[in-house]
Scaffold this motif. Sequence first.
Motif, short mmCIF file in Angstrom:
data_model
loop_
_atom_site.label_atom_id
_atom_site.label_comp_id
_atom_site.label_asym_id
_atom_site.label_seq_id
_atom_site.Cartn_x
_atom_site.Cartn_y
_atom_site.Cartn_z
N PHE A 193 0.84 -1.20 0.00
CA PHE A 193 0.00 0.00 0.00
C PHE A 193 0.87 1.25 0.00
N THR A 198 1.10 4.11 -2.77
CA THR A 198 0.76 5.48 -2.38
C THR A 198 1.89 6.43 -2.75
N ILE A 215 2.08 7.04 -6.51
CA ILE A 215 1.01 7.87 -7.06
C ILE A 215 1.19 9.34 -6.68
N TYR A 217 -0.72 6.46 -12.64
CA TYR A 217 -1.92 5.72 -12.24
C TYR A 217 -2.03 4.43 -13.05
N VAL A 257 0.47 1.93 -11.73
CA VAL A 257 0.05 1.32 -10.46
C VAL A 257 -1.11 0.37 -10.70
N LEU A 258 -2.00 0.73 -11.64
CA LEU A 258 -3.11 -0.18 -11.92
C LEU A 258 -2.57 -1.51 -12.46
N LEU A 296 -1.21 -3.38 -9.68
CA LEU A 296 -2.28 -3.92 -8.83
C LEU A 296 -2.92 -5.14 -9.44
N MET A 342 -8.37 -0.08 -4.54
CA MET A 342 -7.19 0.50 -3.89
C MET A 342 -6.69 1.70 -4.69
N LEU A 343 -6.67 1.57 -6.00
CA LEU A 343 -6.23 2.69 -6.83
C LEU A 343 -7.17 3.88 -6.63
N ILE A 357 -6.51 5.52 -3.19
CA ILE A 357 -5.29 6.32 -3.14
C ILE A 357 -5.50 7.61 -3.95
N GLY A 358 -6.21 7.46 -5.07
CA GLY A 358 -6.51 8.64 -5.87
C GLY A 358 -7.33 9.65 -5.08
N TYR A 369 -7.38 10.00 -1.91
CA TYR A 369 -6.51 10.60 -0.89
C TYR A 369 -5.75 11.79 -1.44
N TYR A 370 -5.21 11.64 -2.63
CA TYR A 370 -4.40 12.74 -3.16
C TYR A 370 -5.23 13.93 -3.62
N HIS A 371 -6.53 13.77 -3.65
CA HIS A 371 -7.37 14.92 -4.00
C HIS A 371 -8.31 15.27 -2.86
N TRP A 398 -11.26 14.38 -12.14
CA TRP A 398 -10.77 13.23 -11.37
C TRP A 398 -11.92 12.37 -10.90
#
Lengths: 483, 502
Positions: free
Chosen positions: A395, A399, A402, A410, A413-414, A417, B180-181, B184-185, B187-189, B214
């Motif tokens: 994680f 994080t 990203i 992105y 990471v995808l 994942l 999860m992606l 996290i996305g 979180y950053y916004h 986004w």
Amino acid sequence: MDYSQFLAMKQEIGVLIVFLLVFLYDTFMPRKGQAVLPLVATVLFGCFTALCFVTPWPDTIDAFAGMYTSSTVIVAIKNILNVGVLIVLIQSMKWANSETTAIRRGEFYELLLVTLFGMYLMISARHFLLFVIGLETASLPLAAMVAFDKHRYESHEAAIKYILTAIFSSAIFMMGLSFVYGLTGSLYFTNIAAAIAAGGTVSGLLALALAFVISGIGFKLSLVPFHLWTADVYQGAPTSVTSYLSVISKGAAAFAFMVILTQVFGAVYAQAWEWMLYALIILTITVGNLFAIRQKNMKRFLAFSSVSQAGYIMLGIMADDAMGTAALMFYILVYVFSNLAAFGVIQAIENASGKVYMDSYKGLYKTNPRLSVAMMLAMFSLAGIPPFAGFFSKFFIFTSAISQGSIAIYVLVLIALINTIVSLYYYLLVVKAMFISDDECVIPTFRSAGSERLGLWITVAGILGLGLISCFYNYLLDITSVI
Amino acid sequence: MFSNILIYFVVIPVVMLGALALCRGMKAIRTVAVTGSLALLGLSIWVLCDYLEMRAAGIDSPMLFTGSWSWFAPLNINLAVGVDGISIAMLILSSVILLTGSFASWKINPLPKEFFLWLVLLSTGVFGFFISIDLFTMFMFYEVALIPMYLLIGVWGSGNKNYSAMKLTLMLMGGSAFLMLGLIGIYYHSAPEGAPLTWNILEIAQNSSIDKGWQYFLFPMTFVGFGVLGAMFPFHTWSPDGHASAPTAVSMLHAGVLMKLGGYGCFRVAIYLMPEAATELAWIFLILTGISVVYGAFSACVQTDLKYINAYSSVSHCGLVLFAILMLNTTAMTGAIMQMLSHGLMTALFFALIGMIYGRTHTRDITKMGGLMQIMPYLAVCYVIAGMASLGLPGLSGFVAEMTIFVGSFEHADMFHRVFTIVACCSIVITAVYILRVVGKLLFGPVYDDHHRTLTDAEWWERTSTIALIVCVAGIGCFPNFFVDLIKFTFSPEIFAVLGMK
């Protein structure tokens, strides 16, 4: 020359002292006392590791006109490696005293400590000359370690493959260095970085040099497409050496790789190596995963799994900031514990029954429940299942990657994942063999040696604790943010 | 930290895990399982009473019992908890089903200890998920709840269990990869430029700083991520195989509670945090969930395995939950929560009964059974009640839930919503077809197999389990207002106004 400079290299000197003591013990101890050599070596190294933790370290210190440096981050990564080496030593005690190995057991410890010394130099080097010395010191004795089971044909084959790829990759690496030297006129990291930054653009020669450097270290890290030696070497080498190779050698190389890319070539991150690394990560993770699915030999299986894990570690470099460094170090720490747990189980079973194929693990839970649970935890941690440590390290590395924010990252990471799902599939195959299969287990119930049990308890504690207890990661992020 | 009552929803299962690990013998295991789940049920009822009292006293913060403890401080990750009416409803549902599930696996064999260890680990994840308001801990608990399924199905399952266990695990984990992606996305916004980022759902909603571009990317990620667990078409295929192979208590927990994680997450994360994208992209997912609803019901009509029938019926009913959530209005969303509760209880009842019947007849094929009403009247009557709840008989839970949903969706005046509402309504008729078909074939008519005549009716632990579930199903059906009042605060117009919806 100011000889007090050597005092800056406390950790290196410590390893050398341990090495010398083990060497003296091995040489001068009469035959009777030889059987406790593994214990002596392990205890000595344990003391050294403990000492490194309690010693107050200076924030940063340079020596030899800036060729060597040490900082809290570097001390931390060396401590992580020390803990890993200590676990490897504990786990290999029984093997070292086994019938075929006993006569040569001294060499195992000496060679291992020398390679560790080499890795320390790689991590601390701020001049490519010192770096190359470290790299060679870390690589060549490893070939001897891989060939350690000299009665086994595979061990020879593995050693030949290892030494040839090691030399070849060093040659490529140094070719790259010679280009760099030609372009910038220096081998100091800082001078090269300054010259590259001043140059502004990326010349063709610099790109070529960079490609050579990356491929040279890519061999050590077994990034795809430089991974072809990995599976054969892992399979052929004695399991203790394989576990050392897969975590310690890889961890050190990954950290050194990050230092070189960010500190030497940091100025051309976006223009030159971001995309190289991008492609390498995708290839490494995907190919490693796809090949791992087909493996029947547990050691080959973990070889390909470690190939793909290296790809995840590289994600920390993509972030190119303190968070990425912390995530990378944390990933290495967790990977050390998870992978060594898996190797610990493999080694215990191999020592007791000689079985290394996944088919033999069928129904293991009925005969050896504790080993099966340890193996399952290791697999879950490697796959990144909470609440085990692997989840947190994955994680955090995602994080941190990203944080860069572009759509391309992105996508990367995808892809990573989605690859974790593929990896989950083959890790679950092991769990399935142990827990679900109805077949009669070919491995009889046995009680593993005390040292092996101790090793497994430590690694399992790490798998359970490293993630849930937040102070480890917080500490790493703390010290990396300072710089 | 331990002064917050919600923490005990995680502490109790963890203590149970420890106690189970020390257990010797079946009796001790049962004692731990039942005591623990009773404690959880008691705790959730206590929280419910407290909650109602506090709301009655006029406290109007969106979440109550909130608490937040720093965990990974540099990444702003906290262990943040808090509940509103919806979470409390889900907590009660989970503890009821854990309790009845423990009774339903009274005689689990082999390895009872391991079975309960995994079952309790699963429920740790479930309870942790429902009390979390921090995206990181929420996601962590979510995955904790998923992985025990693999071993629960693989070891204790039946039929093609290896295949089903692997398929279920990989598909659900695949969903969580997207999730999860997405998280996290988010979180950053999560905060405007310069302000500290946060994982806390309430703060993110307050900041509402995820810009539209986004949202278009992150909304589908999170919605699909949770939607996989909510059995959204075309990601539902794990559900029939998984449920059919799973042992009884696991089917109950999985269909009853775990699939609710999907719907709950879709609402709490995807829609609550990204309302603009939700309003504009809802139509895509409406089509998909609409297909789920009808397709699941039709598929159930042609199955002959009891568990497959019920699994497809779950696809249809859970599809309805997501369908209603996507209607984005108070009535339909209230209906969605009601449907979650109703489906959770009734499907658990179904799976419990199927497990009990299977344990006696050793077949789940409806063509090989018949006339069970004469042989095991108690179980047969319970099955009829469950069936009636499923096809929406007034007085039982299914009716109020579906009624509310369709009234809510019909509030949309445009053609698209109207058509889809009518299509989804058809599923009620199809449900009646497959339920009545099973009831007629299985329970009434001549006895198919004479060996079945020697079979016994339910034992006391089975009766406990079924009666508890039937009481709950009837409770929701008779007193729907109580639950509507409980959850209405979250769906109050003011909050929808904040979200920019009707």
